[in-house]
Design a protein around this motif. Structure first.
Motif, PDB file in Angstrom:
ATOM      1  N   PHE A 263       0.622  -1.503  -0.124  1.00 22.29           N
ATOM      2  CA  PHE A 263       0.262   0.221  -0.274  1.00 22.29           C
ATOM      3  C   PHE A 263       0.915   1.516   0.168  1.00 22.29           C
ATOM      4  N   VAL A 264       1.644   1.472   0.403  1.00 21.35           N
ATOM      5  CA  VAL A 264       2.877   3.064   0.816  1.00 21.35           C
ATOM      6  C   VAL A 264       4.204   2.919   0.096  1.00 21.35           C
ATOM      7  N   THR A 265       4.388   1.346  -0.624  1.00 22.50           N
ATOM      8  CA  THR A 265       5.996   1.601  -1.334  1.00 22.50           C
ATOM      9  C   THR A 265       5.410   2.073  -3.026  1.00 22.50           C
ATOM     10  N   ILE A 266       6.198   2.947  -2.603  1.00 20.04           N
ATOM     11  CA  ILE A 266       6.228   3.217  -4.417  1.00 20.04           C
ATOM     12  C   ILE A 266       6.311   2.348  -5.617  1.00 20.04           C
ATOM     13  N   GLU A 267       7.908   1.706  -5.295  1.00 19.34           N
ATOM     14  CA  GLU A 267       8.087   0.457  -5.426  1.00 19.34           C
ATOM     15  C   GLU A 267       6.868  -0.443  -6.930  1.00 19.34           C
ATOM     16  N   LEU A 268       5.874  -0.276  -5.586  1.00 18.53           N
ATOM     17  CA  LEU A 268       4.535  -1.411  -5.995  1.00 18.53           C
ATOM     18  C   LEU A 268       3.584  -0.838  -6.696  1.00 18.53           C
ATOM     19  N   ARG A 269       3.511   0.589  -7.156  1.00 22.74           N
ATOM     20  CA  ARG A 269       3.123   1.560  -8.221  1.00 22.74           C
ATOM     21  C   ARG A 269       3.242   1.741  -9.252  1.00 22.74           C
ATOM     22  N   HIS A 270       2.052   0.979  -9.664  1.00 25.92           N
ATOM     23  CA  HIS A 270       2.205   1.301 -11.308  1.00 25.92           C
ATOM     24  C   HIS A 270       3.000  -0.443 -12.096  1.00 25.92           C
ATOM     25  N   ALA A 271       3.167  -1.124 -11.432  1.00 27.31           N
ATOM     26  CA  ALA A 271       3.466  -1.975 -10.948  1.00 27.31           C
ATOM     27  C   ALA A 271       2.974  -3.363 -11.416  1.00 27.31           C
ATOM     28  N   PRO A 272       3.587  -3.870 -12.724  1.00 24.06           N
ATOM     29  CA  PRO A 272       3.117  -4.820 -13.463  1.00 24.06           C
ATOM     30  C   PRO A 272       3.259  -6.484 -13.493  1.00 24.06           C
ATOM     31  N   TRP A 273       2.472  -7.193 -13.879  1.00 21.36           N
ATOM     32  CA  TRP A 273       2.583  -8.533 -13.318  1.00 21.36           C
ATOM     33  C   TRP A 273       2.446  -9.822 -14.407  1.00 21.36           C
ATOM     34  N   LEU A 274       0.905  -9.405 -14.849  1.00 19.41           N
ATOM     35  CA  LEU A 274       0.879 -10.044 -16.412  1.00 19.41           C
ATOM     36  C   LEU A 274      -0.636 -10.173 -17.035  1.00 19.41           C
ATOM     37  N   GLY A 275      -0.439  -9.734 -18.027  1.00 23.40           N
ATOM     38  CA  GLY A 275      -1.560  -9.873 -19.014  1.00 23.40           C
ATOM     39  C   GLY A 275      -2.049  -8.683 -18.054  1.00 23.40           C
ATOM     40  N   TRP A 276      -3.732  -8.440 -18.345  1.00 21.49           N
ATOM     41  CA  TRP A 276      -4.543  -8.033 -17.756  1.00 21.49           C
ATOM     42  C   TRP A 276      -3.899  -6.988 -15.626  1.00 21.49           C
ATOM     43  N   ILE A 277      -3.334  -7.593 -15.560  1.00 21.29           N
ATOM     44  CA  ILE A 277      -2.877  -6.903 -14.484  1.00 21.29           C
ATOM     45  C   ILE A 277      -1.338  -5.965 -14.506  1.00 21.29           C
ATOM     46  N   ARG A 278      -2.259  -4.691 -14.303  1.00 18.85           N
ATOM     47  CA  ARG A 278      -0.839  -4.169 -14.896  1.00 18.85           C
ATOM     48  C   ARG A 278      -0.245  -2.820 -13.610  1.00 18.85           C
ATOM     49  N   ASP A 279      -0.968  -3.293 -12.590  1.00 22.11           N
ATOM     50  CA  ASP A 279      -0.637  -2.065 -11.670  1.00 22.11           C
ATOM     51  C   ASP A 279      -1.065  -3.183 -10.148  1.00 22.11           C
ATOM     52  N   LEU A 280       0.103  -3.833  -9.775  1.00 24.01           N
ATOM     53  CA  LEU A 280      -0.018  -4.764  -8.554  1.00 24.01           C
ATOM     54  C   LEU A 280      -0.837  -3.679  -7.122  1.00 24.01           C
ATOM     55  N   SER A 281      -0.647  -2.567  -7.004  1.00 27.41           N
ATOM     56  CA  SER A 281      -1.169  -1.441  -6.029  1.00 27.41           C
ATOM     57  C   SER A 281      -2.452  -1.122  -6.132  1.00 27.41           C
ATOM     58  N   ALA A 282      -3.277  -1.898  -7.114  1.00 30.38           N
ATOM     59  CA  ALA A 282      -4.354  -1.184  -7.728  1.00 30.38           C
ATOM     60  C   ALA A 282      -5.107  -2.728  -7.373  1.00 30.38           C
ATOM     61  N   PRO A 283      -6.645  -3.087  -7.465  1.00 26.77           N
ATOM     62  CA  PRO A 283      -7.388  -3.868  -7.022  1.00 26.77           C
ATOM     63  C   PRO A 283      -7.905  -4.011  -8.775  1.00 26.77           C
ATOM     64  N   ASP A 284      -7.998  -5.298  -8.740  1.00 26.00           N
ATOM     65  CA  ASP A 284      -8.162  -6.756 -10.108  1.00 26.00           C
ATOM     66  C   ASP A 284      -8.891  -6.026 -11.231  1.00 26.00           C
ATOM     67  N   PRO A 285      -8.315  -5.242 -12.334  1.00 26.23           N
ATOM     68  CA  PRO A 285      -9.489  -4.713 -13.150  1.00 26.23           C
ATOM     69  C   PRO A 285     -10.488  -5.264 -13.648  1.00 26.23           C
ATOM     70  N   SER A 286     -10.937  -6.558 -14.067  1.00 27.42           N
ATOM     71  CA  SER A 286     -11.164  -7.249 -14.481  1.00 27.42           C
ATOM     72  C   SER A 286     -12.442  -7.554 -13.917  1.00 27.42           C
TER      73      SER A 286
END
Length: 605
Positions: free
Chosen positions: A464-487
């Motif tokens: 939640f607080v570290t900027i390293e997770l902000r807008h960090a992608p994983w795979l496919g539709w998960i483009r921001d691990l700091s945000a909820p699943d957009p699907s």
């Protein structure tokens, strides 16, 4: 597990659900947009003590705000700031560093969206800037020292870059020449050296200071696990003050403000922190100063200040003082580097590690190191989960072995329940005798759950607080691990031409993405390996828990849901093989069919 242990787990789980539900259904109100505020002036009584004089309170009758940021920027001549990380300018009026944006950070995932704007000039909406100056002492007056509206001249340099410093100069016309030399590194740290040359023919006394000023309360995330507001370190003691709490500071009539002052002997820093960004003043290590948190109600301005000791400058002499200004993203590697290389004590604690700092710090360090190797935060979270589970395996082995034994004893416990009927005391006594006879510890199954609670909250804090997770992608539709699943299940995960519900709406909570659904299934499969509670009410609650968590955690950061899925999956595999090693062969789907048959039989009767 006996009823006492089950009740403890049940209470913990229900409390967690209640807290989650409350903050999802009744989120904190958004703070009102800050009103435009007048310019903050610097002034006050001359300094005669050996400590720094107070800069004057802002003038509520000063120039009214202009209509736009662009107009405010054009109201003064400027020196450009250009690096690979930041862009902006310095106003020659007051020598303010009041225009700064972060090149590598965008407001949204859209690469064409605006870059993050950190500092803005006086007169613009949400003015936020830094200001340096000297408070007069002895026979000097405020007209003899540079202030908020002093018109500085460029003495050297054309723009501020990592390879080209800039020096500003101002001659007061009465024998004092002030200079301000500024340099910037390749990240977010500026060095500001203030000097005064005395050719008056007599000694003069004056005190250097630095200010970070913020007009109006900013728009904050306003979430209970995150600190936003004043953050400062004073000789090893960290202090955080929320914006709302600054209005409750002690009233200082002389400064027409509410103020809290801490005397710092050797090492400290003070400034404002947002979720991901920070603006902080740090005098050179070893320098004593007064660390000030201030709220000026007449102008609705929040300030942090560093007031350095009053200095006596002999006739014909020159004195100078160096301070640092951090203005940028709270990148762990950069901040840690400043702590180690510049000696800024405890600077890494400007990141909000929370109460479980003894867990959040090592967890983030390990996650950061894994990401350096793998290059993907999503896979790093999964590998981190595997490492944590491996570290806890000795404890888990005993726990899962006990659960396997408990699972084997389920038929015996059902017989005890039938014999005891409604006599709960008799049932408890016979169950304890059975546990003793079979050498089973019913509390052993609680240990992995107890260990997972602080780890879960610590990782939640890290994500939640570290900027390293902000807008960090994983795979496919998960483009921001700091945000909820957009699907969303409502548009068949993107197969239908409908946009998913907006985040925060009631439809977003029930829409469910792919990760939350996988989470629910993983929790259900893990639960099938554990012995069912003998109490029907508890059994029903535990049966519903995976699906309740599926909805409750569905709106959490994708990185956290990914961790929980990985944790459940690894736990399932560990427990499955441990149970098989003890001679018990779990039948997951057989348990499900058996459970459905029991429910059907109860309905028929």
């Amino acid at each position: 597990m006996d009823d006492q242990n089950k009740n403890m787990i049940l209470a913990t789980a229900l409390s967690f659900l209640v807290i989650l539900g409350w903050f999802l259904l009744f989120p904190p109100e958004e703070p009102p947009a800050p009103a435009e505020q007048p310019v903050a002036e610097i002034g006050g009584d001359p300094a005669t003590a050996d400590v720094a004089a107070a800069p004057p309170a802002p003038d509520a009758t000063a120039t009214l705000p202009v209509e736009s940021r662009d107009v405010a920027l054009s109201a003064a001549s400027r020196v450009q700031i250009r690096t690979d990380e930041v862009t902006g300018s310095i106003s020659l009026t007051g020598g303010r560093i009041d225009d700064l944006s972060l090149v590598d950070y965008h407001e949204t995932l859209d690469p064409d969206s605006d870059i993050v704007r950190l500092l803005s000039p006086v007169g613009a909406p949400g003015a936020y800037y830094t200001l340096y100056g000297w408070a007069p002492g002895g026979a000097l007056g405020f007209e003899d020292v540079p202030g908020a509206n002093t018109e500085w001249q460029i003495e050297s340099g054309t723009e501020l870059t990592p390879t080209s410093p800039v020096t500003l100069v101002w001659d007061n016309g009465n024998g004092l020449v002030f200079r301000r030399a500024m340099s910037i590194d390749d990240k977010f740290m500026l060095s500001v050296t203030q000097s005064v040359e005395n050719s008056t023919g007599s000694d003069v006394r004056l005190a250097p200071y630095g200010i970070v000023a913020r007009h109006g309360e900013p728009d904050t995330v306003n979430f209970f696990i995150l600190h936003e507001g004043v953050v400062r370190m004073s000789d090893g003691e960290l202090q955080e003050i929320e914006y709302g709490d600054m209005e409750d500071l002690d009233v200082n009539a002389a400064e027409a403000a509410q103020v809290e002052i801490i005397d710092v002997a050797e090492n400290g820093w003070v400034g404002f922190t947002d979720k991901y960004w920070m603006t902080t003043l740090a005098p050179a290590p070893g320098q004593s100063f007064r660390s000030v948190a201030k709220f000026v109600p007449s102008a609705n301005i929040y300030q942090t200040e560093t007031r350095l000791p009053t200095q006596t400058v002999a006739a014909g002499a020159t004195t100078e003082v160096q301070t640092f200004l951090f203005a940028g993203a709270k990148e762990w590697e950069a901040i840690k580097g400043y702590e180690e290389n510049l000696g800024i004590l405890g600077f890494v604690d400007s990141i909000d590690w929370g109460w479980f700092f003894f867990l959040t710090k090592p967890i983030f360090w390990l996650l950061h190191e894994l990401n350096l190797i793998i290059g993907n935060m999503g896979w790093s979270i999964i590998l981190l989960t595997l490492i944590i589970k491996a570290a806890l395996l000795p404890l888990a082995w005993k726990s899962y072995a006990s659960m396997a034994k408990m699972k084997e004893l389920q038929p015996e416990m059902e017989k005890l329940k039938e014999r005891a009927g409604d006599d709960r005391q008799k049932m408890q006594q016979e169950m304890m005798q059975l546990y003793k006879k079979e050498k089973v510890n019913p509390a052993a199954g609680c240990l992995p759950i107890i260990m997972q609670i602080p780890i879960f909250f610590s990782l939640y804090k890290v994500i939640f607080v570290t900027i390293e997770l902000r807008h960090a992608p994983w795979l496919g539709w998960i483009r921001d691990l700091s945000a909820p699943d957009p699907s969303s299940i409502l548009n068949l995960f993107g197969l239908l031409p409908y946009a998913p519900p907006e985040a925060g709406s009631i439809f977003a909570i029930v829409s469910l993405g792919i990760l939350p659904i996988i989470l629910g299934i993983s929790m259900w499969m893990q639960q099938k390996l554990n012995p069912a509670p003998t109490d029907p009410t508890q059994a029903m609650i535990f049966a519903w828990m995976p699906w309740v968590f599926m909805f409750m955690l569905g709106s959490f950061a994708s990185g956290l849901v990914l961790y929980w899925i990985a944790n459940n999956t690894i736990t399932f595999v560990q427990q499955y093989f441990i149970m098989r090693s003890h001679g018990y062969k779990p039948d997951i789907f057989g348990n499900m069919v058996s459970g459905l048959r029991k429910k059907s039989a109860k309905k028929d009767t």
